[in-house]
Each structure stands twice: as structure tokens, then as C-alpha cells.
Design a protein around this motif. Structure first.
Motif, short mmCIF file in Angstrom:
data_model
loop_
_atom_site.label_atom_id
_atom_site.label_comp_id
_atom_site.label_asym_id
_atom_site.label_seq_id
_atom_site.Cartn_x
_atom_site.Cartn_y
_atom_site.Cartn_z
N LEU A 67 -0.86 1.88 -1.81
CA LEU A 67 -0.67 3.09 -2.43
C LEU A 67 -1.61 3.10 -3.71
O LEU A 67 -1.96 2.15 -4.45
CB LEU A 67 0.65 3.42 -3.01
N ALA A 68 -2.17 4.46 -3.80
CA ALA A 68 -3.10 4.65 -5.02
C ALA A 68 -2.29 4.55 -6.30
O ALA A 68 -1.17 5.11 -6.44
CB ALA A 68 -3.82 5.96 -4.98
N SER A 69 -2.89 3.71 -7.32
CA SER A 69 -2.36 3.52 -8.47
C SER A 69 -2.31 4.83 -9.32
O SER A 69 -1.39 5.07 -10.21
CB SER A 69 -3.10 2.48 -9.42
N SER A 70 -3.15 5.94 -8.97
CA SER A 70 -3.23 7.04 -9.71
C SER A 70 -1.75 8.06 -9.53
O SER A 70 -1.54 8.83 -10.28
CB SER A 70 -4.38 7.95 -9.24
N GLN A 71 -1.16 7.53 -8.50
CA GLN A 71 0.17 8.23 -7.93
C GLN A 71 1.11 7.71 -9.26
O GLN A 71 2.24 8.32 -9.43
CB GLN A 71 0.44 7.74 -6.74
N SER A 72 1.11 6.50 -9.66
CA SER A 72 1.89 5.59 -10.46
C SER A 72 2.21 6.73 -11.56
O SER A 72 1.25 7.20 -12.48
CB SER A 72 1.51 4.53 -10.91
N GLY A 73 3.42 7.08 -12.17
CA GLY A 73 3.98 7.80 -13.17
C GLY A 73 3.79 9.29 -12.80
O GLY A 73 4.31 10.22 -13.53
N GLY A 74 3.30 9.64 -11.47
CA GLY A 74 3.38 10.97 -11.02
C GLY A 74 4.51 11.49 -10.46
O GLY A 74 5.64 10.86 -10.56
N ASP A 75 4.11 11.95 -9.04
CA ASP A 75 5.02 12.10 -8.13
C ASP A 75 5.40 10.95 -7.37
O ASP A 75 4.80 10.20 -7.20
CB ASP A 75 4.72 13.15 -7.18
N ALA A 76 6.72 11.06 -6.87
CA ALA A 76 6.81 9.91 -5.72
C ALA A 76 6.34 9.73 -4.57
O ALA A 76 5.72 10.74 -4.19
CB ALA A 76 8.41 10.03 -5.43
N ASN A 77 6.24 8.65 -3.92
CA ASN A 77 5.50 8.30 -2.63
C ASN A 77 6.42 8.28 -1.61
O ASN A 77 7.37 7.33 -1.80
CB ASN A 77 4.82 7.12 -2.85
N GLY A 78 6.99 9.15 -0.73
CA GLY A 78 7.69 9.14 0.40
C GLY A 78 7.35 8.11 1.36
O GLY A 78 6.13 8.33 2.00
N ILE A 79 8.25 7.15 1.75
CA ILE A 79 7.81 6.20 3.09
C ILE A 79 8.44 6.87 4.18
O ILE A 79 7.46 6.84 5.21
CB ILE A 79 8.12 4.90 2.59
N LEU A 80 9.67 6.93 4.27
CA LEU A 80 10.28 7.42 5.30
C LEU A 80 11.53 8.28 4.77
O LEU A 80 12.24 8.04 3.80
CB LEU A 80 10.65 6.40 6.37
N ASP A 81 11.85 9.18 5.62
CA ASP A 81 13.04 10.02 5.28
C ASP A 81 13.79 10.62 6.43
O ASP A 81 13.20 11.36 7.43
CB ASP A 81 12.54 11.14 4.42
N MET A 82 14.97 10.42 6.57
CA MET A 82 15.81 10.97 7.60
C MET A 82 16.99 11.34 7.14
O MET A 82 18.26 11.88 7.39
CB MET A 82 16.67 9.81 8.43
N LEU A 83 17.02 12.02 5.51
CA LEU A 83 18.33 12.18 4.80
C LEU A 83 17.88 13.45 4.01
O LEU A 83 18.58 14.51 4.23
CB LEU A 83 18.54 11.20 3.83
N ALA A 84 16.72 13.48 3.36
CA ALA A 84 16.57 14.68 2.59
C ALA A 84 17.64 15.17 1.61
O ALA A 84 18.28 14.03 0.91
CB ALA A 84 15.92 16.11 3.45
N ASN A 85 18.04 16.12 1.40
CA ASN A 85 19.31 16.56 0.53
C ASN A 85 20.34 17.01 1.35
O ASN A 85 21.10 17.83 0.90
CB ASN A 85 18.63 17.53 -0.48
#
Length: 270
Positions: free
Chosen positions: A99-117
Motif C-alpha cells: 500500500l502507498a504510504s501517501s494513503q497513510s493518515g488519509g482515507d482507509a484502505n479497504g481490503i475485503l468487505d462482506m458487511l458494509a453498514n
């Protein structure tokens, strides 16, 4: 069969009884396909490329693992009907990330999702803006915002290939363990509040995003979901590249399962 004979058989397998209840891979993406879909190597949950998701020839361990999943703004998805269902089992997750370090401190990195909200069923894994590996499960009144647990990464885990594994033994007060590059990260955490809760997906499986907005900014490879708990030796093998998710359970475990069935049959006949 007397105890001495049983002990000799167990010693010959060089494996403990607990391994019969170990991990079993139920979904595995090696991301080696260069066109849609990414094929589930052990199940039916093939994922179609979304906008912004592509294949990349860069992969872990000196590119020995083939291609990888690449994204800066998109994901891939499998239909809910084909998504893996963990039910009430213990479970484990493993994957490589770059993962790019530029993302660090910004938005989350989604890896996998079977839930959402949805608050019910499924699970979700992301790397939070504060660089935590975050695991969430869905149950009535318990959304991902009340995440099950998290563990902190360091700056050295970004802009390079890093192996992550999460194991969850749901009836143990120290049942959640995080691994980074084969080593335990932080201290074990307590998942017992979710023991017995069925984790059945209530939405499509998204790979490379979470909540439909938190997308992976970088690369993923060898993403796998298992029922049961990976052993530390299996995690080490996955991180070293000497073991593939498709090889879990290992042959020794299967042999012991057969031995267990034989012992039960003999006891019933006795």
C-alpha cells in the motif's frame, strides 16, 4: 486400539490432535488472471473487475507469486450468493499488501468487505487512516463502527510487500491474533462476545474496498479466507512463500482427520 498404539500413530504423523480442528481455506484469490474475472481457486466466488481495478505483474517474494490485484480507485466484487459463509466457525484471513504510504493518515484502505453498514452477517477488513489493521464482524447492534479489534502497523509496512494474517478463535478470551510478515503483532484480543454469532454475508463480497468508498491504494495478492484457526507454523509458511493457501489444510492434517474417523468407528464397534 490401546493408548500406546494411539500415541505411536500420533507421533508418526508429527502433528497434534488440535490440528484436526485447524484451518480450511474456503476462498482464495491468487490474482494471476490478467483479465476479468479474478478466479476463486477453491470456491465459486469469482470476482469481476470493477472500474479502477486491474492486474499488475508486481507480486511478493521477488515476483514469484505471479500477478497481483492493483487499484487506486476501484474494486472487484463477487455476488452475495457465491460469497464465503463462515457461519459460527472460528476463522482466519491472510493476504499480501503493498500500500502507498501517501494513503497513510488519509482515507482507509479497504481490503475485503462482506458487511458494509448492514449490521448483520459477514465481516470486513481494512487498514484504517491511523494505520491499524481493523477487523469487523456483523451482528445485530454491532456494526463495523464498533469494530471487533485492531492492531497498529508501522511506516515500514507501507510501500513494500507485507504479509498480514488474522486468526480468530471465538471462544477464547485471547482468541484474536494479528501477524505481520509471520510474526505476532501486539497482544491477543478478546472475540468471545461474538462466539456463536453466524457470519453469513448480507451483501456481495468486495475485494479492494470497504463500505463502497474506502478503496485500496496499492496492490493486494494471495488473499484467502479460512474457517478455523491458522497455526503459527502455517502463517510463517504463508509469509515465507513455502506454503500456499490452497495447501491448507496440509496433508498431515487430513491424515489425522482420517485417523480420528477410524478411532470413532472402532469405538462404536467396541
Amino acid at each position: 486400539m490401546n493408548r500406546l498404539k494411539l500415541a505411536a500413530l500420533l507421533a508418526a504423523t508429527n502433528i497434534g490432535v488440535g490440528a484436526a480442528y485447524g484451518a480450511n481455506v474456503i476462498t482464495y484469490y491468487n490474482f494471476d488472471q490478467t483479465s476479468t474475472p479474478f478466479v476463486d481457486q477453491v470456491g465459486p466466488a469469482d470476482v469481476t473487475f470493477g472500474t479502477g481495478a486491474t492486474s499488475n505483474t508486481d507480486s511478493p517474494l521477488g515476483d514469484t507469486l505471479g500477478s497481483s490485484f492493483s487499484s487506486t480507485s476501484g474494486d472487484s466484487a463477487a455476488t452475495q450468493a457465491n460469497s464465503p459463509s463462515i457461519g459460527t466457525d472460528d476463522f482466519s484471513i491472510s493476504f499480501w499488501m503493498n500500500l502507498a504510504s501517501s494513503q497513510s493518515g488519509g482515507d482507509a484502505n479497504g481490503i475485503l468487505d462482506m458487511l458494509a453498514n448492514t449490521n448483520t452477517g459477514g465481516l470486513q477488513v481494512l487498514i484504517s487512516p491511523s494505520d491499524n489493521i481493523a477487523l469487523g464482524v456483523g451482528a445485530a447492534g454491532n456494526s463495523f463502527q464498533n469494530r471487533l479489534s485492531s492492531a497498529a502497523l508501522s511506516a515500514s509496512n507501507f510501500d513494500t510487500w507485507t504479509h498480514i494474517a488474522i486468526t480468530v478463535d471465538r471462544d477464547s478470551a485471547t482468541g484474536i491474533t494479528y501477524y505481520v510478515n509471520g510474526s505476532v503483532l501486539g497482544t491477543s484480543q478478546d472475540p468471545t462476545a461474538y462466539d456463536g454469532i453466524s457470519l453469513v454475508p448480507t451483501k456481495d463480497l468486495d475485494v479492494g474496498s470497504a463500505n463502497g468508498v474506502f478503496v485500496t491504494n496499492g496492490l493486494l495478492d494471495d488473499l484467502a479466507i479460512y474457517t478455523g484457526v491458522l497455526t503459527s507454523q502455517e502463517v510463517s509458511g504463508l509469509a515465507a512463500g513455502t506454503l500456499s493457501p490452497s495447501q491448507i489444510p496440509e496433508p498431515g492434517s487430513l491424515a489425522l482427520l482420517g485417523l480420528g474417523g477410524l478411532l470413532v468407528a472402532r469405538r462404536r464397534r467396541a
